[in-house]
Design a protein around this motif. Structure first.
Motif, mmCIF file in Angstrom:
data_model
loop_
_atom_site.group_PDB
_atom_site.id
_atom_site.type_symbol
_atom_site.label_atom_id
_atom_site.label_comp_id
_atom_site.label_asym_id
_atom_site.label_seq_id
_atom_site.Cartn_x
_atom_site.Cartn_y
_atom_site.Cartn_z
ATOM 1 N N UNK A 95 1.180 -0.891 -0.137
ATOM 2 C CA UNK A 95 -0.122 -0.082 -0.378
ATOM 3 C C UNK A 95 0.708 1.313 0.311
ATOM 4 N N UNK A 96 2.173 1.183 0.783
ATOM 5 C CA UNK A 96 2.795 2.511 0.995
ATOM 6 C C UNK A 96 3.524 2.709 -0.641
ATOM 7 N N UNK B 6 3.170 6.097 -5.410
ATOM 8 C CA UNK B 6 3.729 5.499 -7.333
ATOM 9 C C UNK B 6 1.903 7.163 -7.447
ATOM 10 N N UNK B 7 0.809 6.929 -6.765
ATOM 11 C CA UNK B 7 -0.086 7.504 -6.701
ATOM 12 C C UNK B 7 0.630 9.185 -6.916
ATOM 13 N N UNK C 81 -5.230 -0.633 -11.995
ATOM 14 C CA UNK C 81 -6.037 -0.998 -11.574
ATOM 15 C C UNK C 81 -6.608 -0.334 -10.182
ATOM 16 N N UNK C 82 -4.934 -0.275 -9.505
ATOM 17 C CA UNK C 82 -5.507 0.352 -7.940
ATOM 18 C C UNK C 82 -4.786 2.313 -7.901
#
Length: 96
Positions: A30-31, A36-37, A67-68
Protein backbone atom coordinates in the motif's frame (compact mmCIF):
# COMPACT_ATOMS: atom_id res chain seq x y z
CA UNK A 1 -8.00 5.10 -22.66
CA UNK A 2 -5.06 6.15 -24.77
CA UNK A 3 -5.05 6.04 -28.56
CA UNK A 4 -2.13 4.52 -30.44
CA UNK A 5 -0.82 7.95 -31.37
CA UNK A 6 -0.93 9.14 -27.73
CA UNK A 7 0.75 5.95 -26.53
CA UNK A 8 3.52 6.38 -29.12
CA UNK A 9 4.05 10.00 -28.02
CA UNK A 10 4.29 8.98 -24.35
CA UNK A 11 6.73 6.17 -25.17
CA UNK A 12 8.95 8.72 -26.93
CA UNK A 13 8.85 10.97 -23.85
CA UNK A 14 9.56 8.01 -21.59
CA UNK A 15 12.81 7.03 -23.28
CA UNK A 16 14.62 9.95 -21.68
CA UNK A 17 13.56 9.37 -18.08
CA UNK A 18 15.08 7.08 -15.47
CA UNK A 19 13.08 4.80 -13.18
CA UNK A 20 12.21 6.63 -9.96
CA UNK A 21 10.76 3.60 -8.15
CA UNK A 22 11.95 0.03 -7.80
CA UNK A 23 9.89 -3.01 -6.89
CA UNK A 24 12.09 -5.41 -4.96
CA UNK A 25 11.56 -8.65 -3.12
CA UNK A 26 9.00 -6.96 -0.86
CA UNK A 27 6.72 -6.64 -3.88
CA UNK A 28 3.85 -4.19 -4.15
CA UNK A 29 2.38 -2.81 -0.95
CA UNK A 30 0.00 0.00 0.00
CA UNK A 31 2.82 2.41 0.82
CA UNK A 32 4.47 1.95 -2.59
CA UNK A 33 1.15 2.35 -4.39
CA UNK A 34 0.47 5.59 -2.46
CA UNK A 35 3.92 6.90 -3.42
CA UNK A 36 3.35 5.98 -7.07
CA UNK A 37 0.04 7.85 -7.04
CA UNK A 38 1.68 10.95 -5.54
CA UNK A 39 4.52 10.80 -8.09
CA UNK A 40 2.05 10.53 -10.97
CA UNK A 41 0.16 13.56 -9.67
CA UNK A 42 3.42 15.55 -9.65
CA UNK A 43 5.06 14.24 -12.85
CA UNK A 44 2.28 12.59 -14.94
CA UNK A 45 4.75 10.15 -16.57
CA UNK A 46 6.94 7.85 -14.48
CA UNK A 47 9.04 4.76 -14.98
CA UNK A 48 9.17 1.89 -12.47
CA UNK A 49 11.76 -0.90 -12.48
CA UNK A 50 11.00 -4.41 -11.25
CA UNK A 51 14.24 -5.76 -9.79
CA UNK A 52 15.43 -9.24 -10.69
CA UNK A 53 15.13 -10.42 -7.06
CA UNK A 54 11.40 -9.64 -7.09
CA UNK A 55 8.79 -12.37 -7.48
CA UNK A 56 6.55 -9.93 -9.39
CA UNK A 57 6.04 -10.31 -13.14
CA UNK A 58 6.48 -6.82 -14.68
CA UNK A 59 3.30 -7.04 -16.80
CA UNK A 60 1.18 -8.27 -13.86
CA UNK A 61 2.69 -5.66 -11.53
CA UNK A 62 1.91 -2.94 -14.07
CA UNK A 63 -1.70 -4.09 -14.39
CA UNK A 64 -2.04 -4.24 -10.60
CA UNK A 65 -0.70 -0.68 -10.22
CA UNK A 66 -2.96 0.62 -12.99
CA UNK A 67 -6.10 -0.82 -11.41
CA UNK A 68 -5.13 0.44 -7.94
CA UNK A 69 -4.39 4.07 -8.86
CA UNK A 70 -6.47 4.59 -12.02
CA UNK A 71 -3.51 5.22 -14.32
CA UNK A 72 -2.64 4.15 -17.86
CA UNK A 73 -0.07 1.46 -18.61
CA UNK A 74 1.88 2.94 -21.51
CA UNK A 75 4.54 0.28 -21.97
CA UNK A 76 6.34 -2.65 -20.38
CA UNK A 77 9.81 -3.34 -21.76
CA UNK A 78 11.84 -5.99 -20.03
CA UNK A 79 11.57 -5.14 -16.34
CA UNK A 80 10.61 -1.45 -16.83
CA UNK A 81 7.04 -0.18 -16.55
CA UNK A 82 5.98 3.20 -17.98
CA UNK A 83 2.88 4.75 -16.38
CA UNK A 84 0.84 7.84 -17.22
CA UNK A 85 -1.95 9.69 -15.43
CA UNK A 86 -3.04 13.25 -16.15
CA UNK A 87 -2.50 15.55 -13.18
CA UNK A 88 -5.69 16.99 -11.74
CA UNK A 89 -4.00 20.12 -10.36
CA UNK A 90 -1.28 21.00 -12.89
CA UNK A 91 -1.45 19.14 -16.23
CA UNK A 92 1.92 19.44 -18.01
CA UNK A 93 1.89 16.93 -20.86
CA UNK A 94 -0.24 17.80 -23.88
CA UNK A 95 -1.33 14.67 -25.69
CA UNK A 96 -1.70 14.78 -29.47
Amino acid sequence: MLTGKQRRYLRALGTGIDPIFQIGKGGLNENLIKQLSDALEARELIKVKVLSNSDEDPREAGNEIVSAINAELVQVIGRNILLFRRSEKKPQIELP
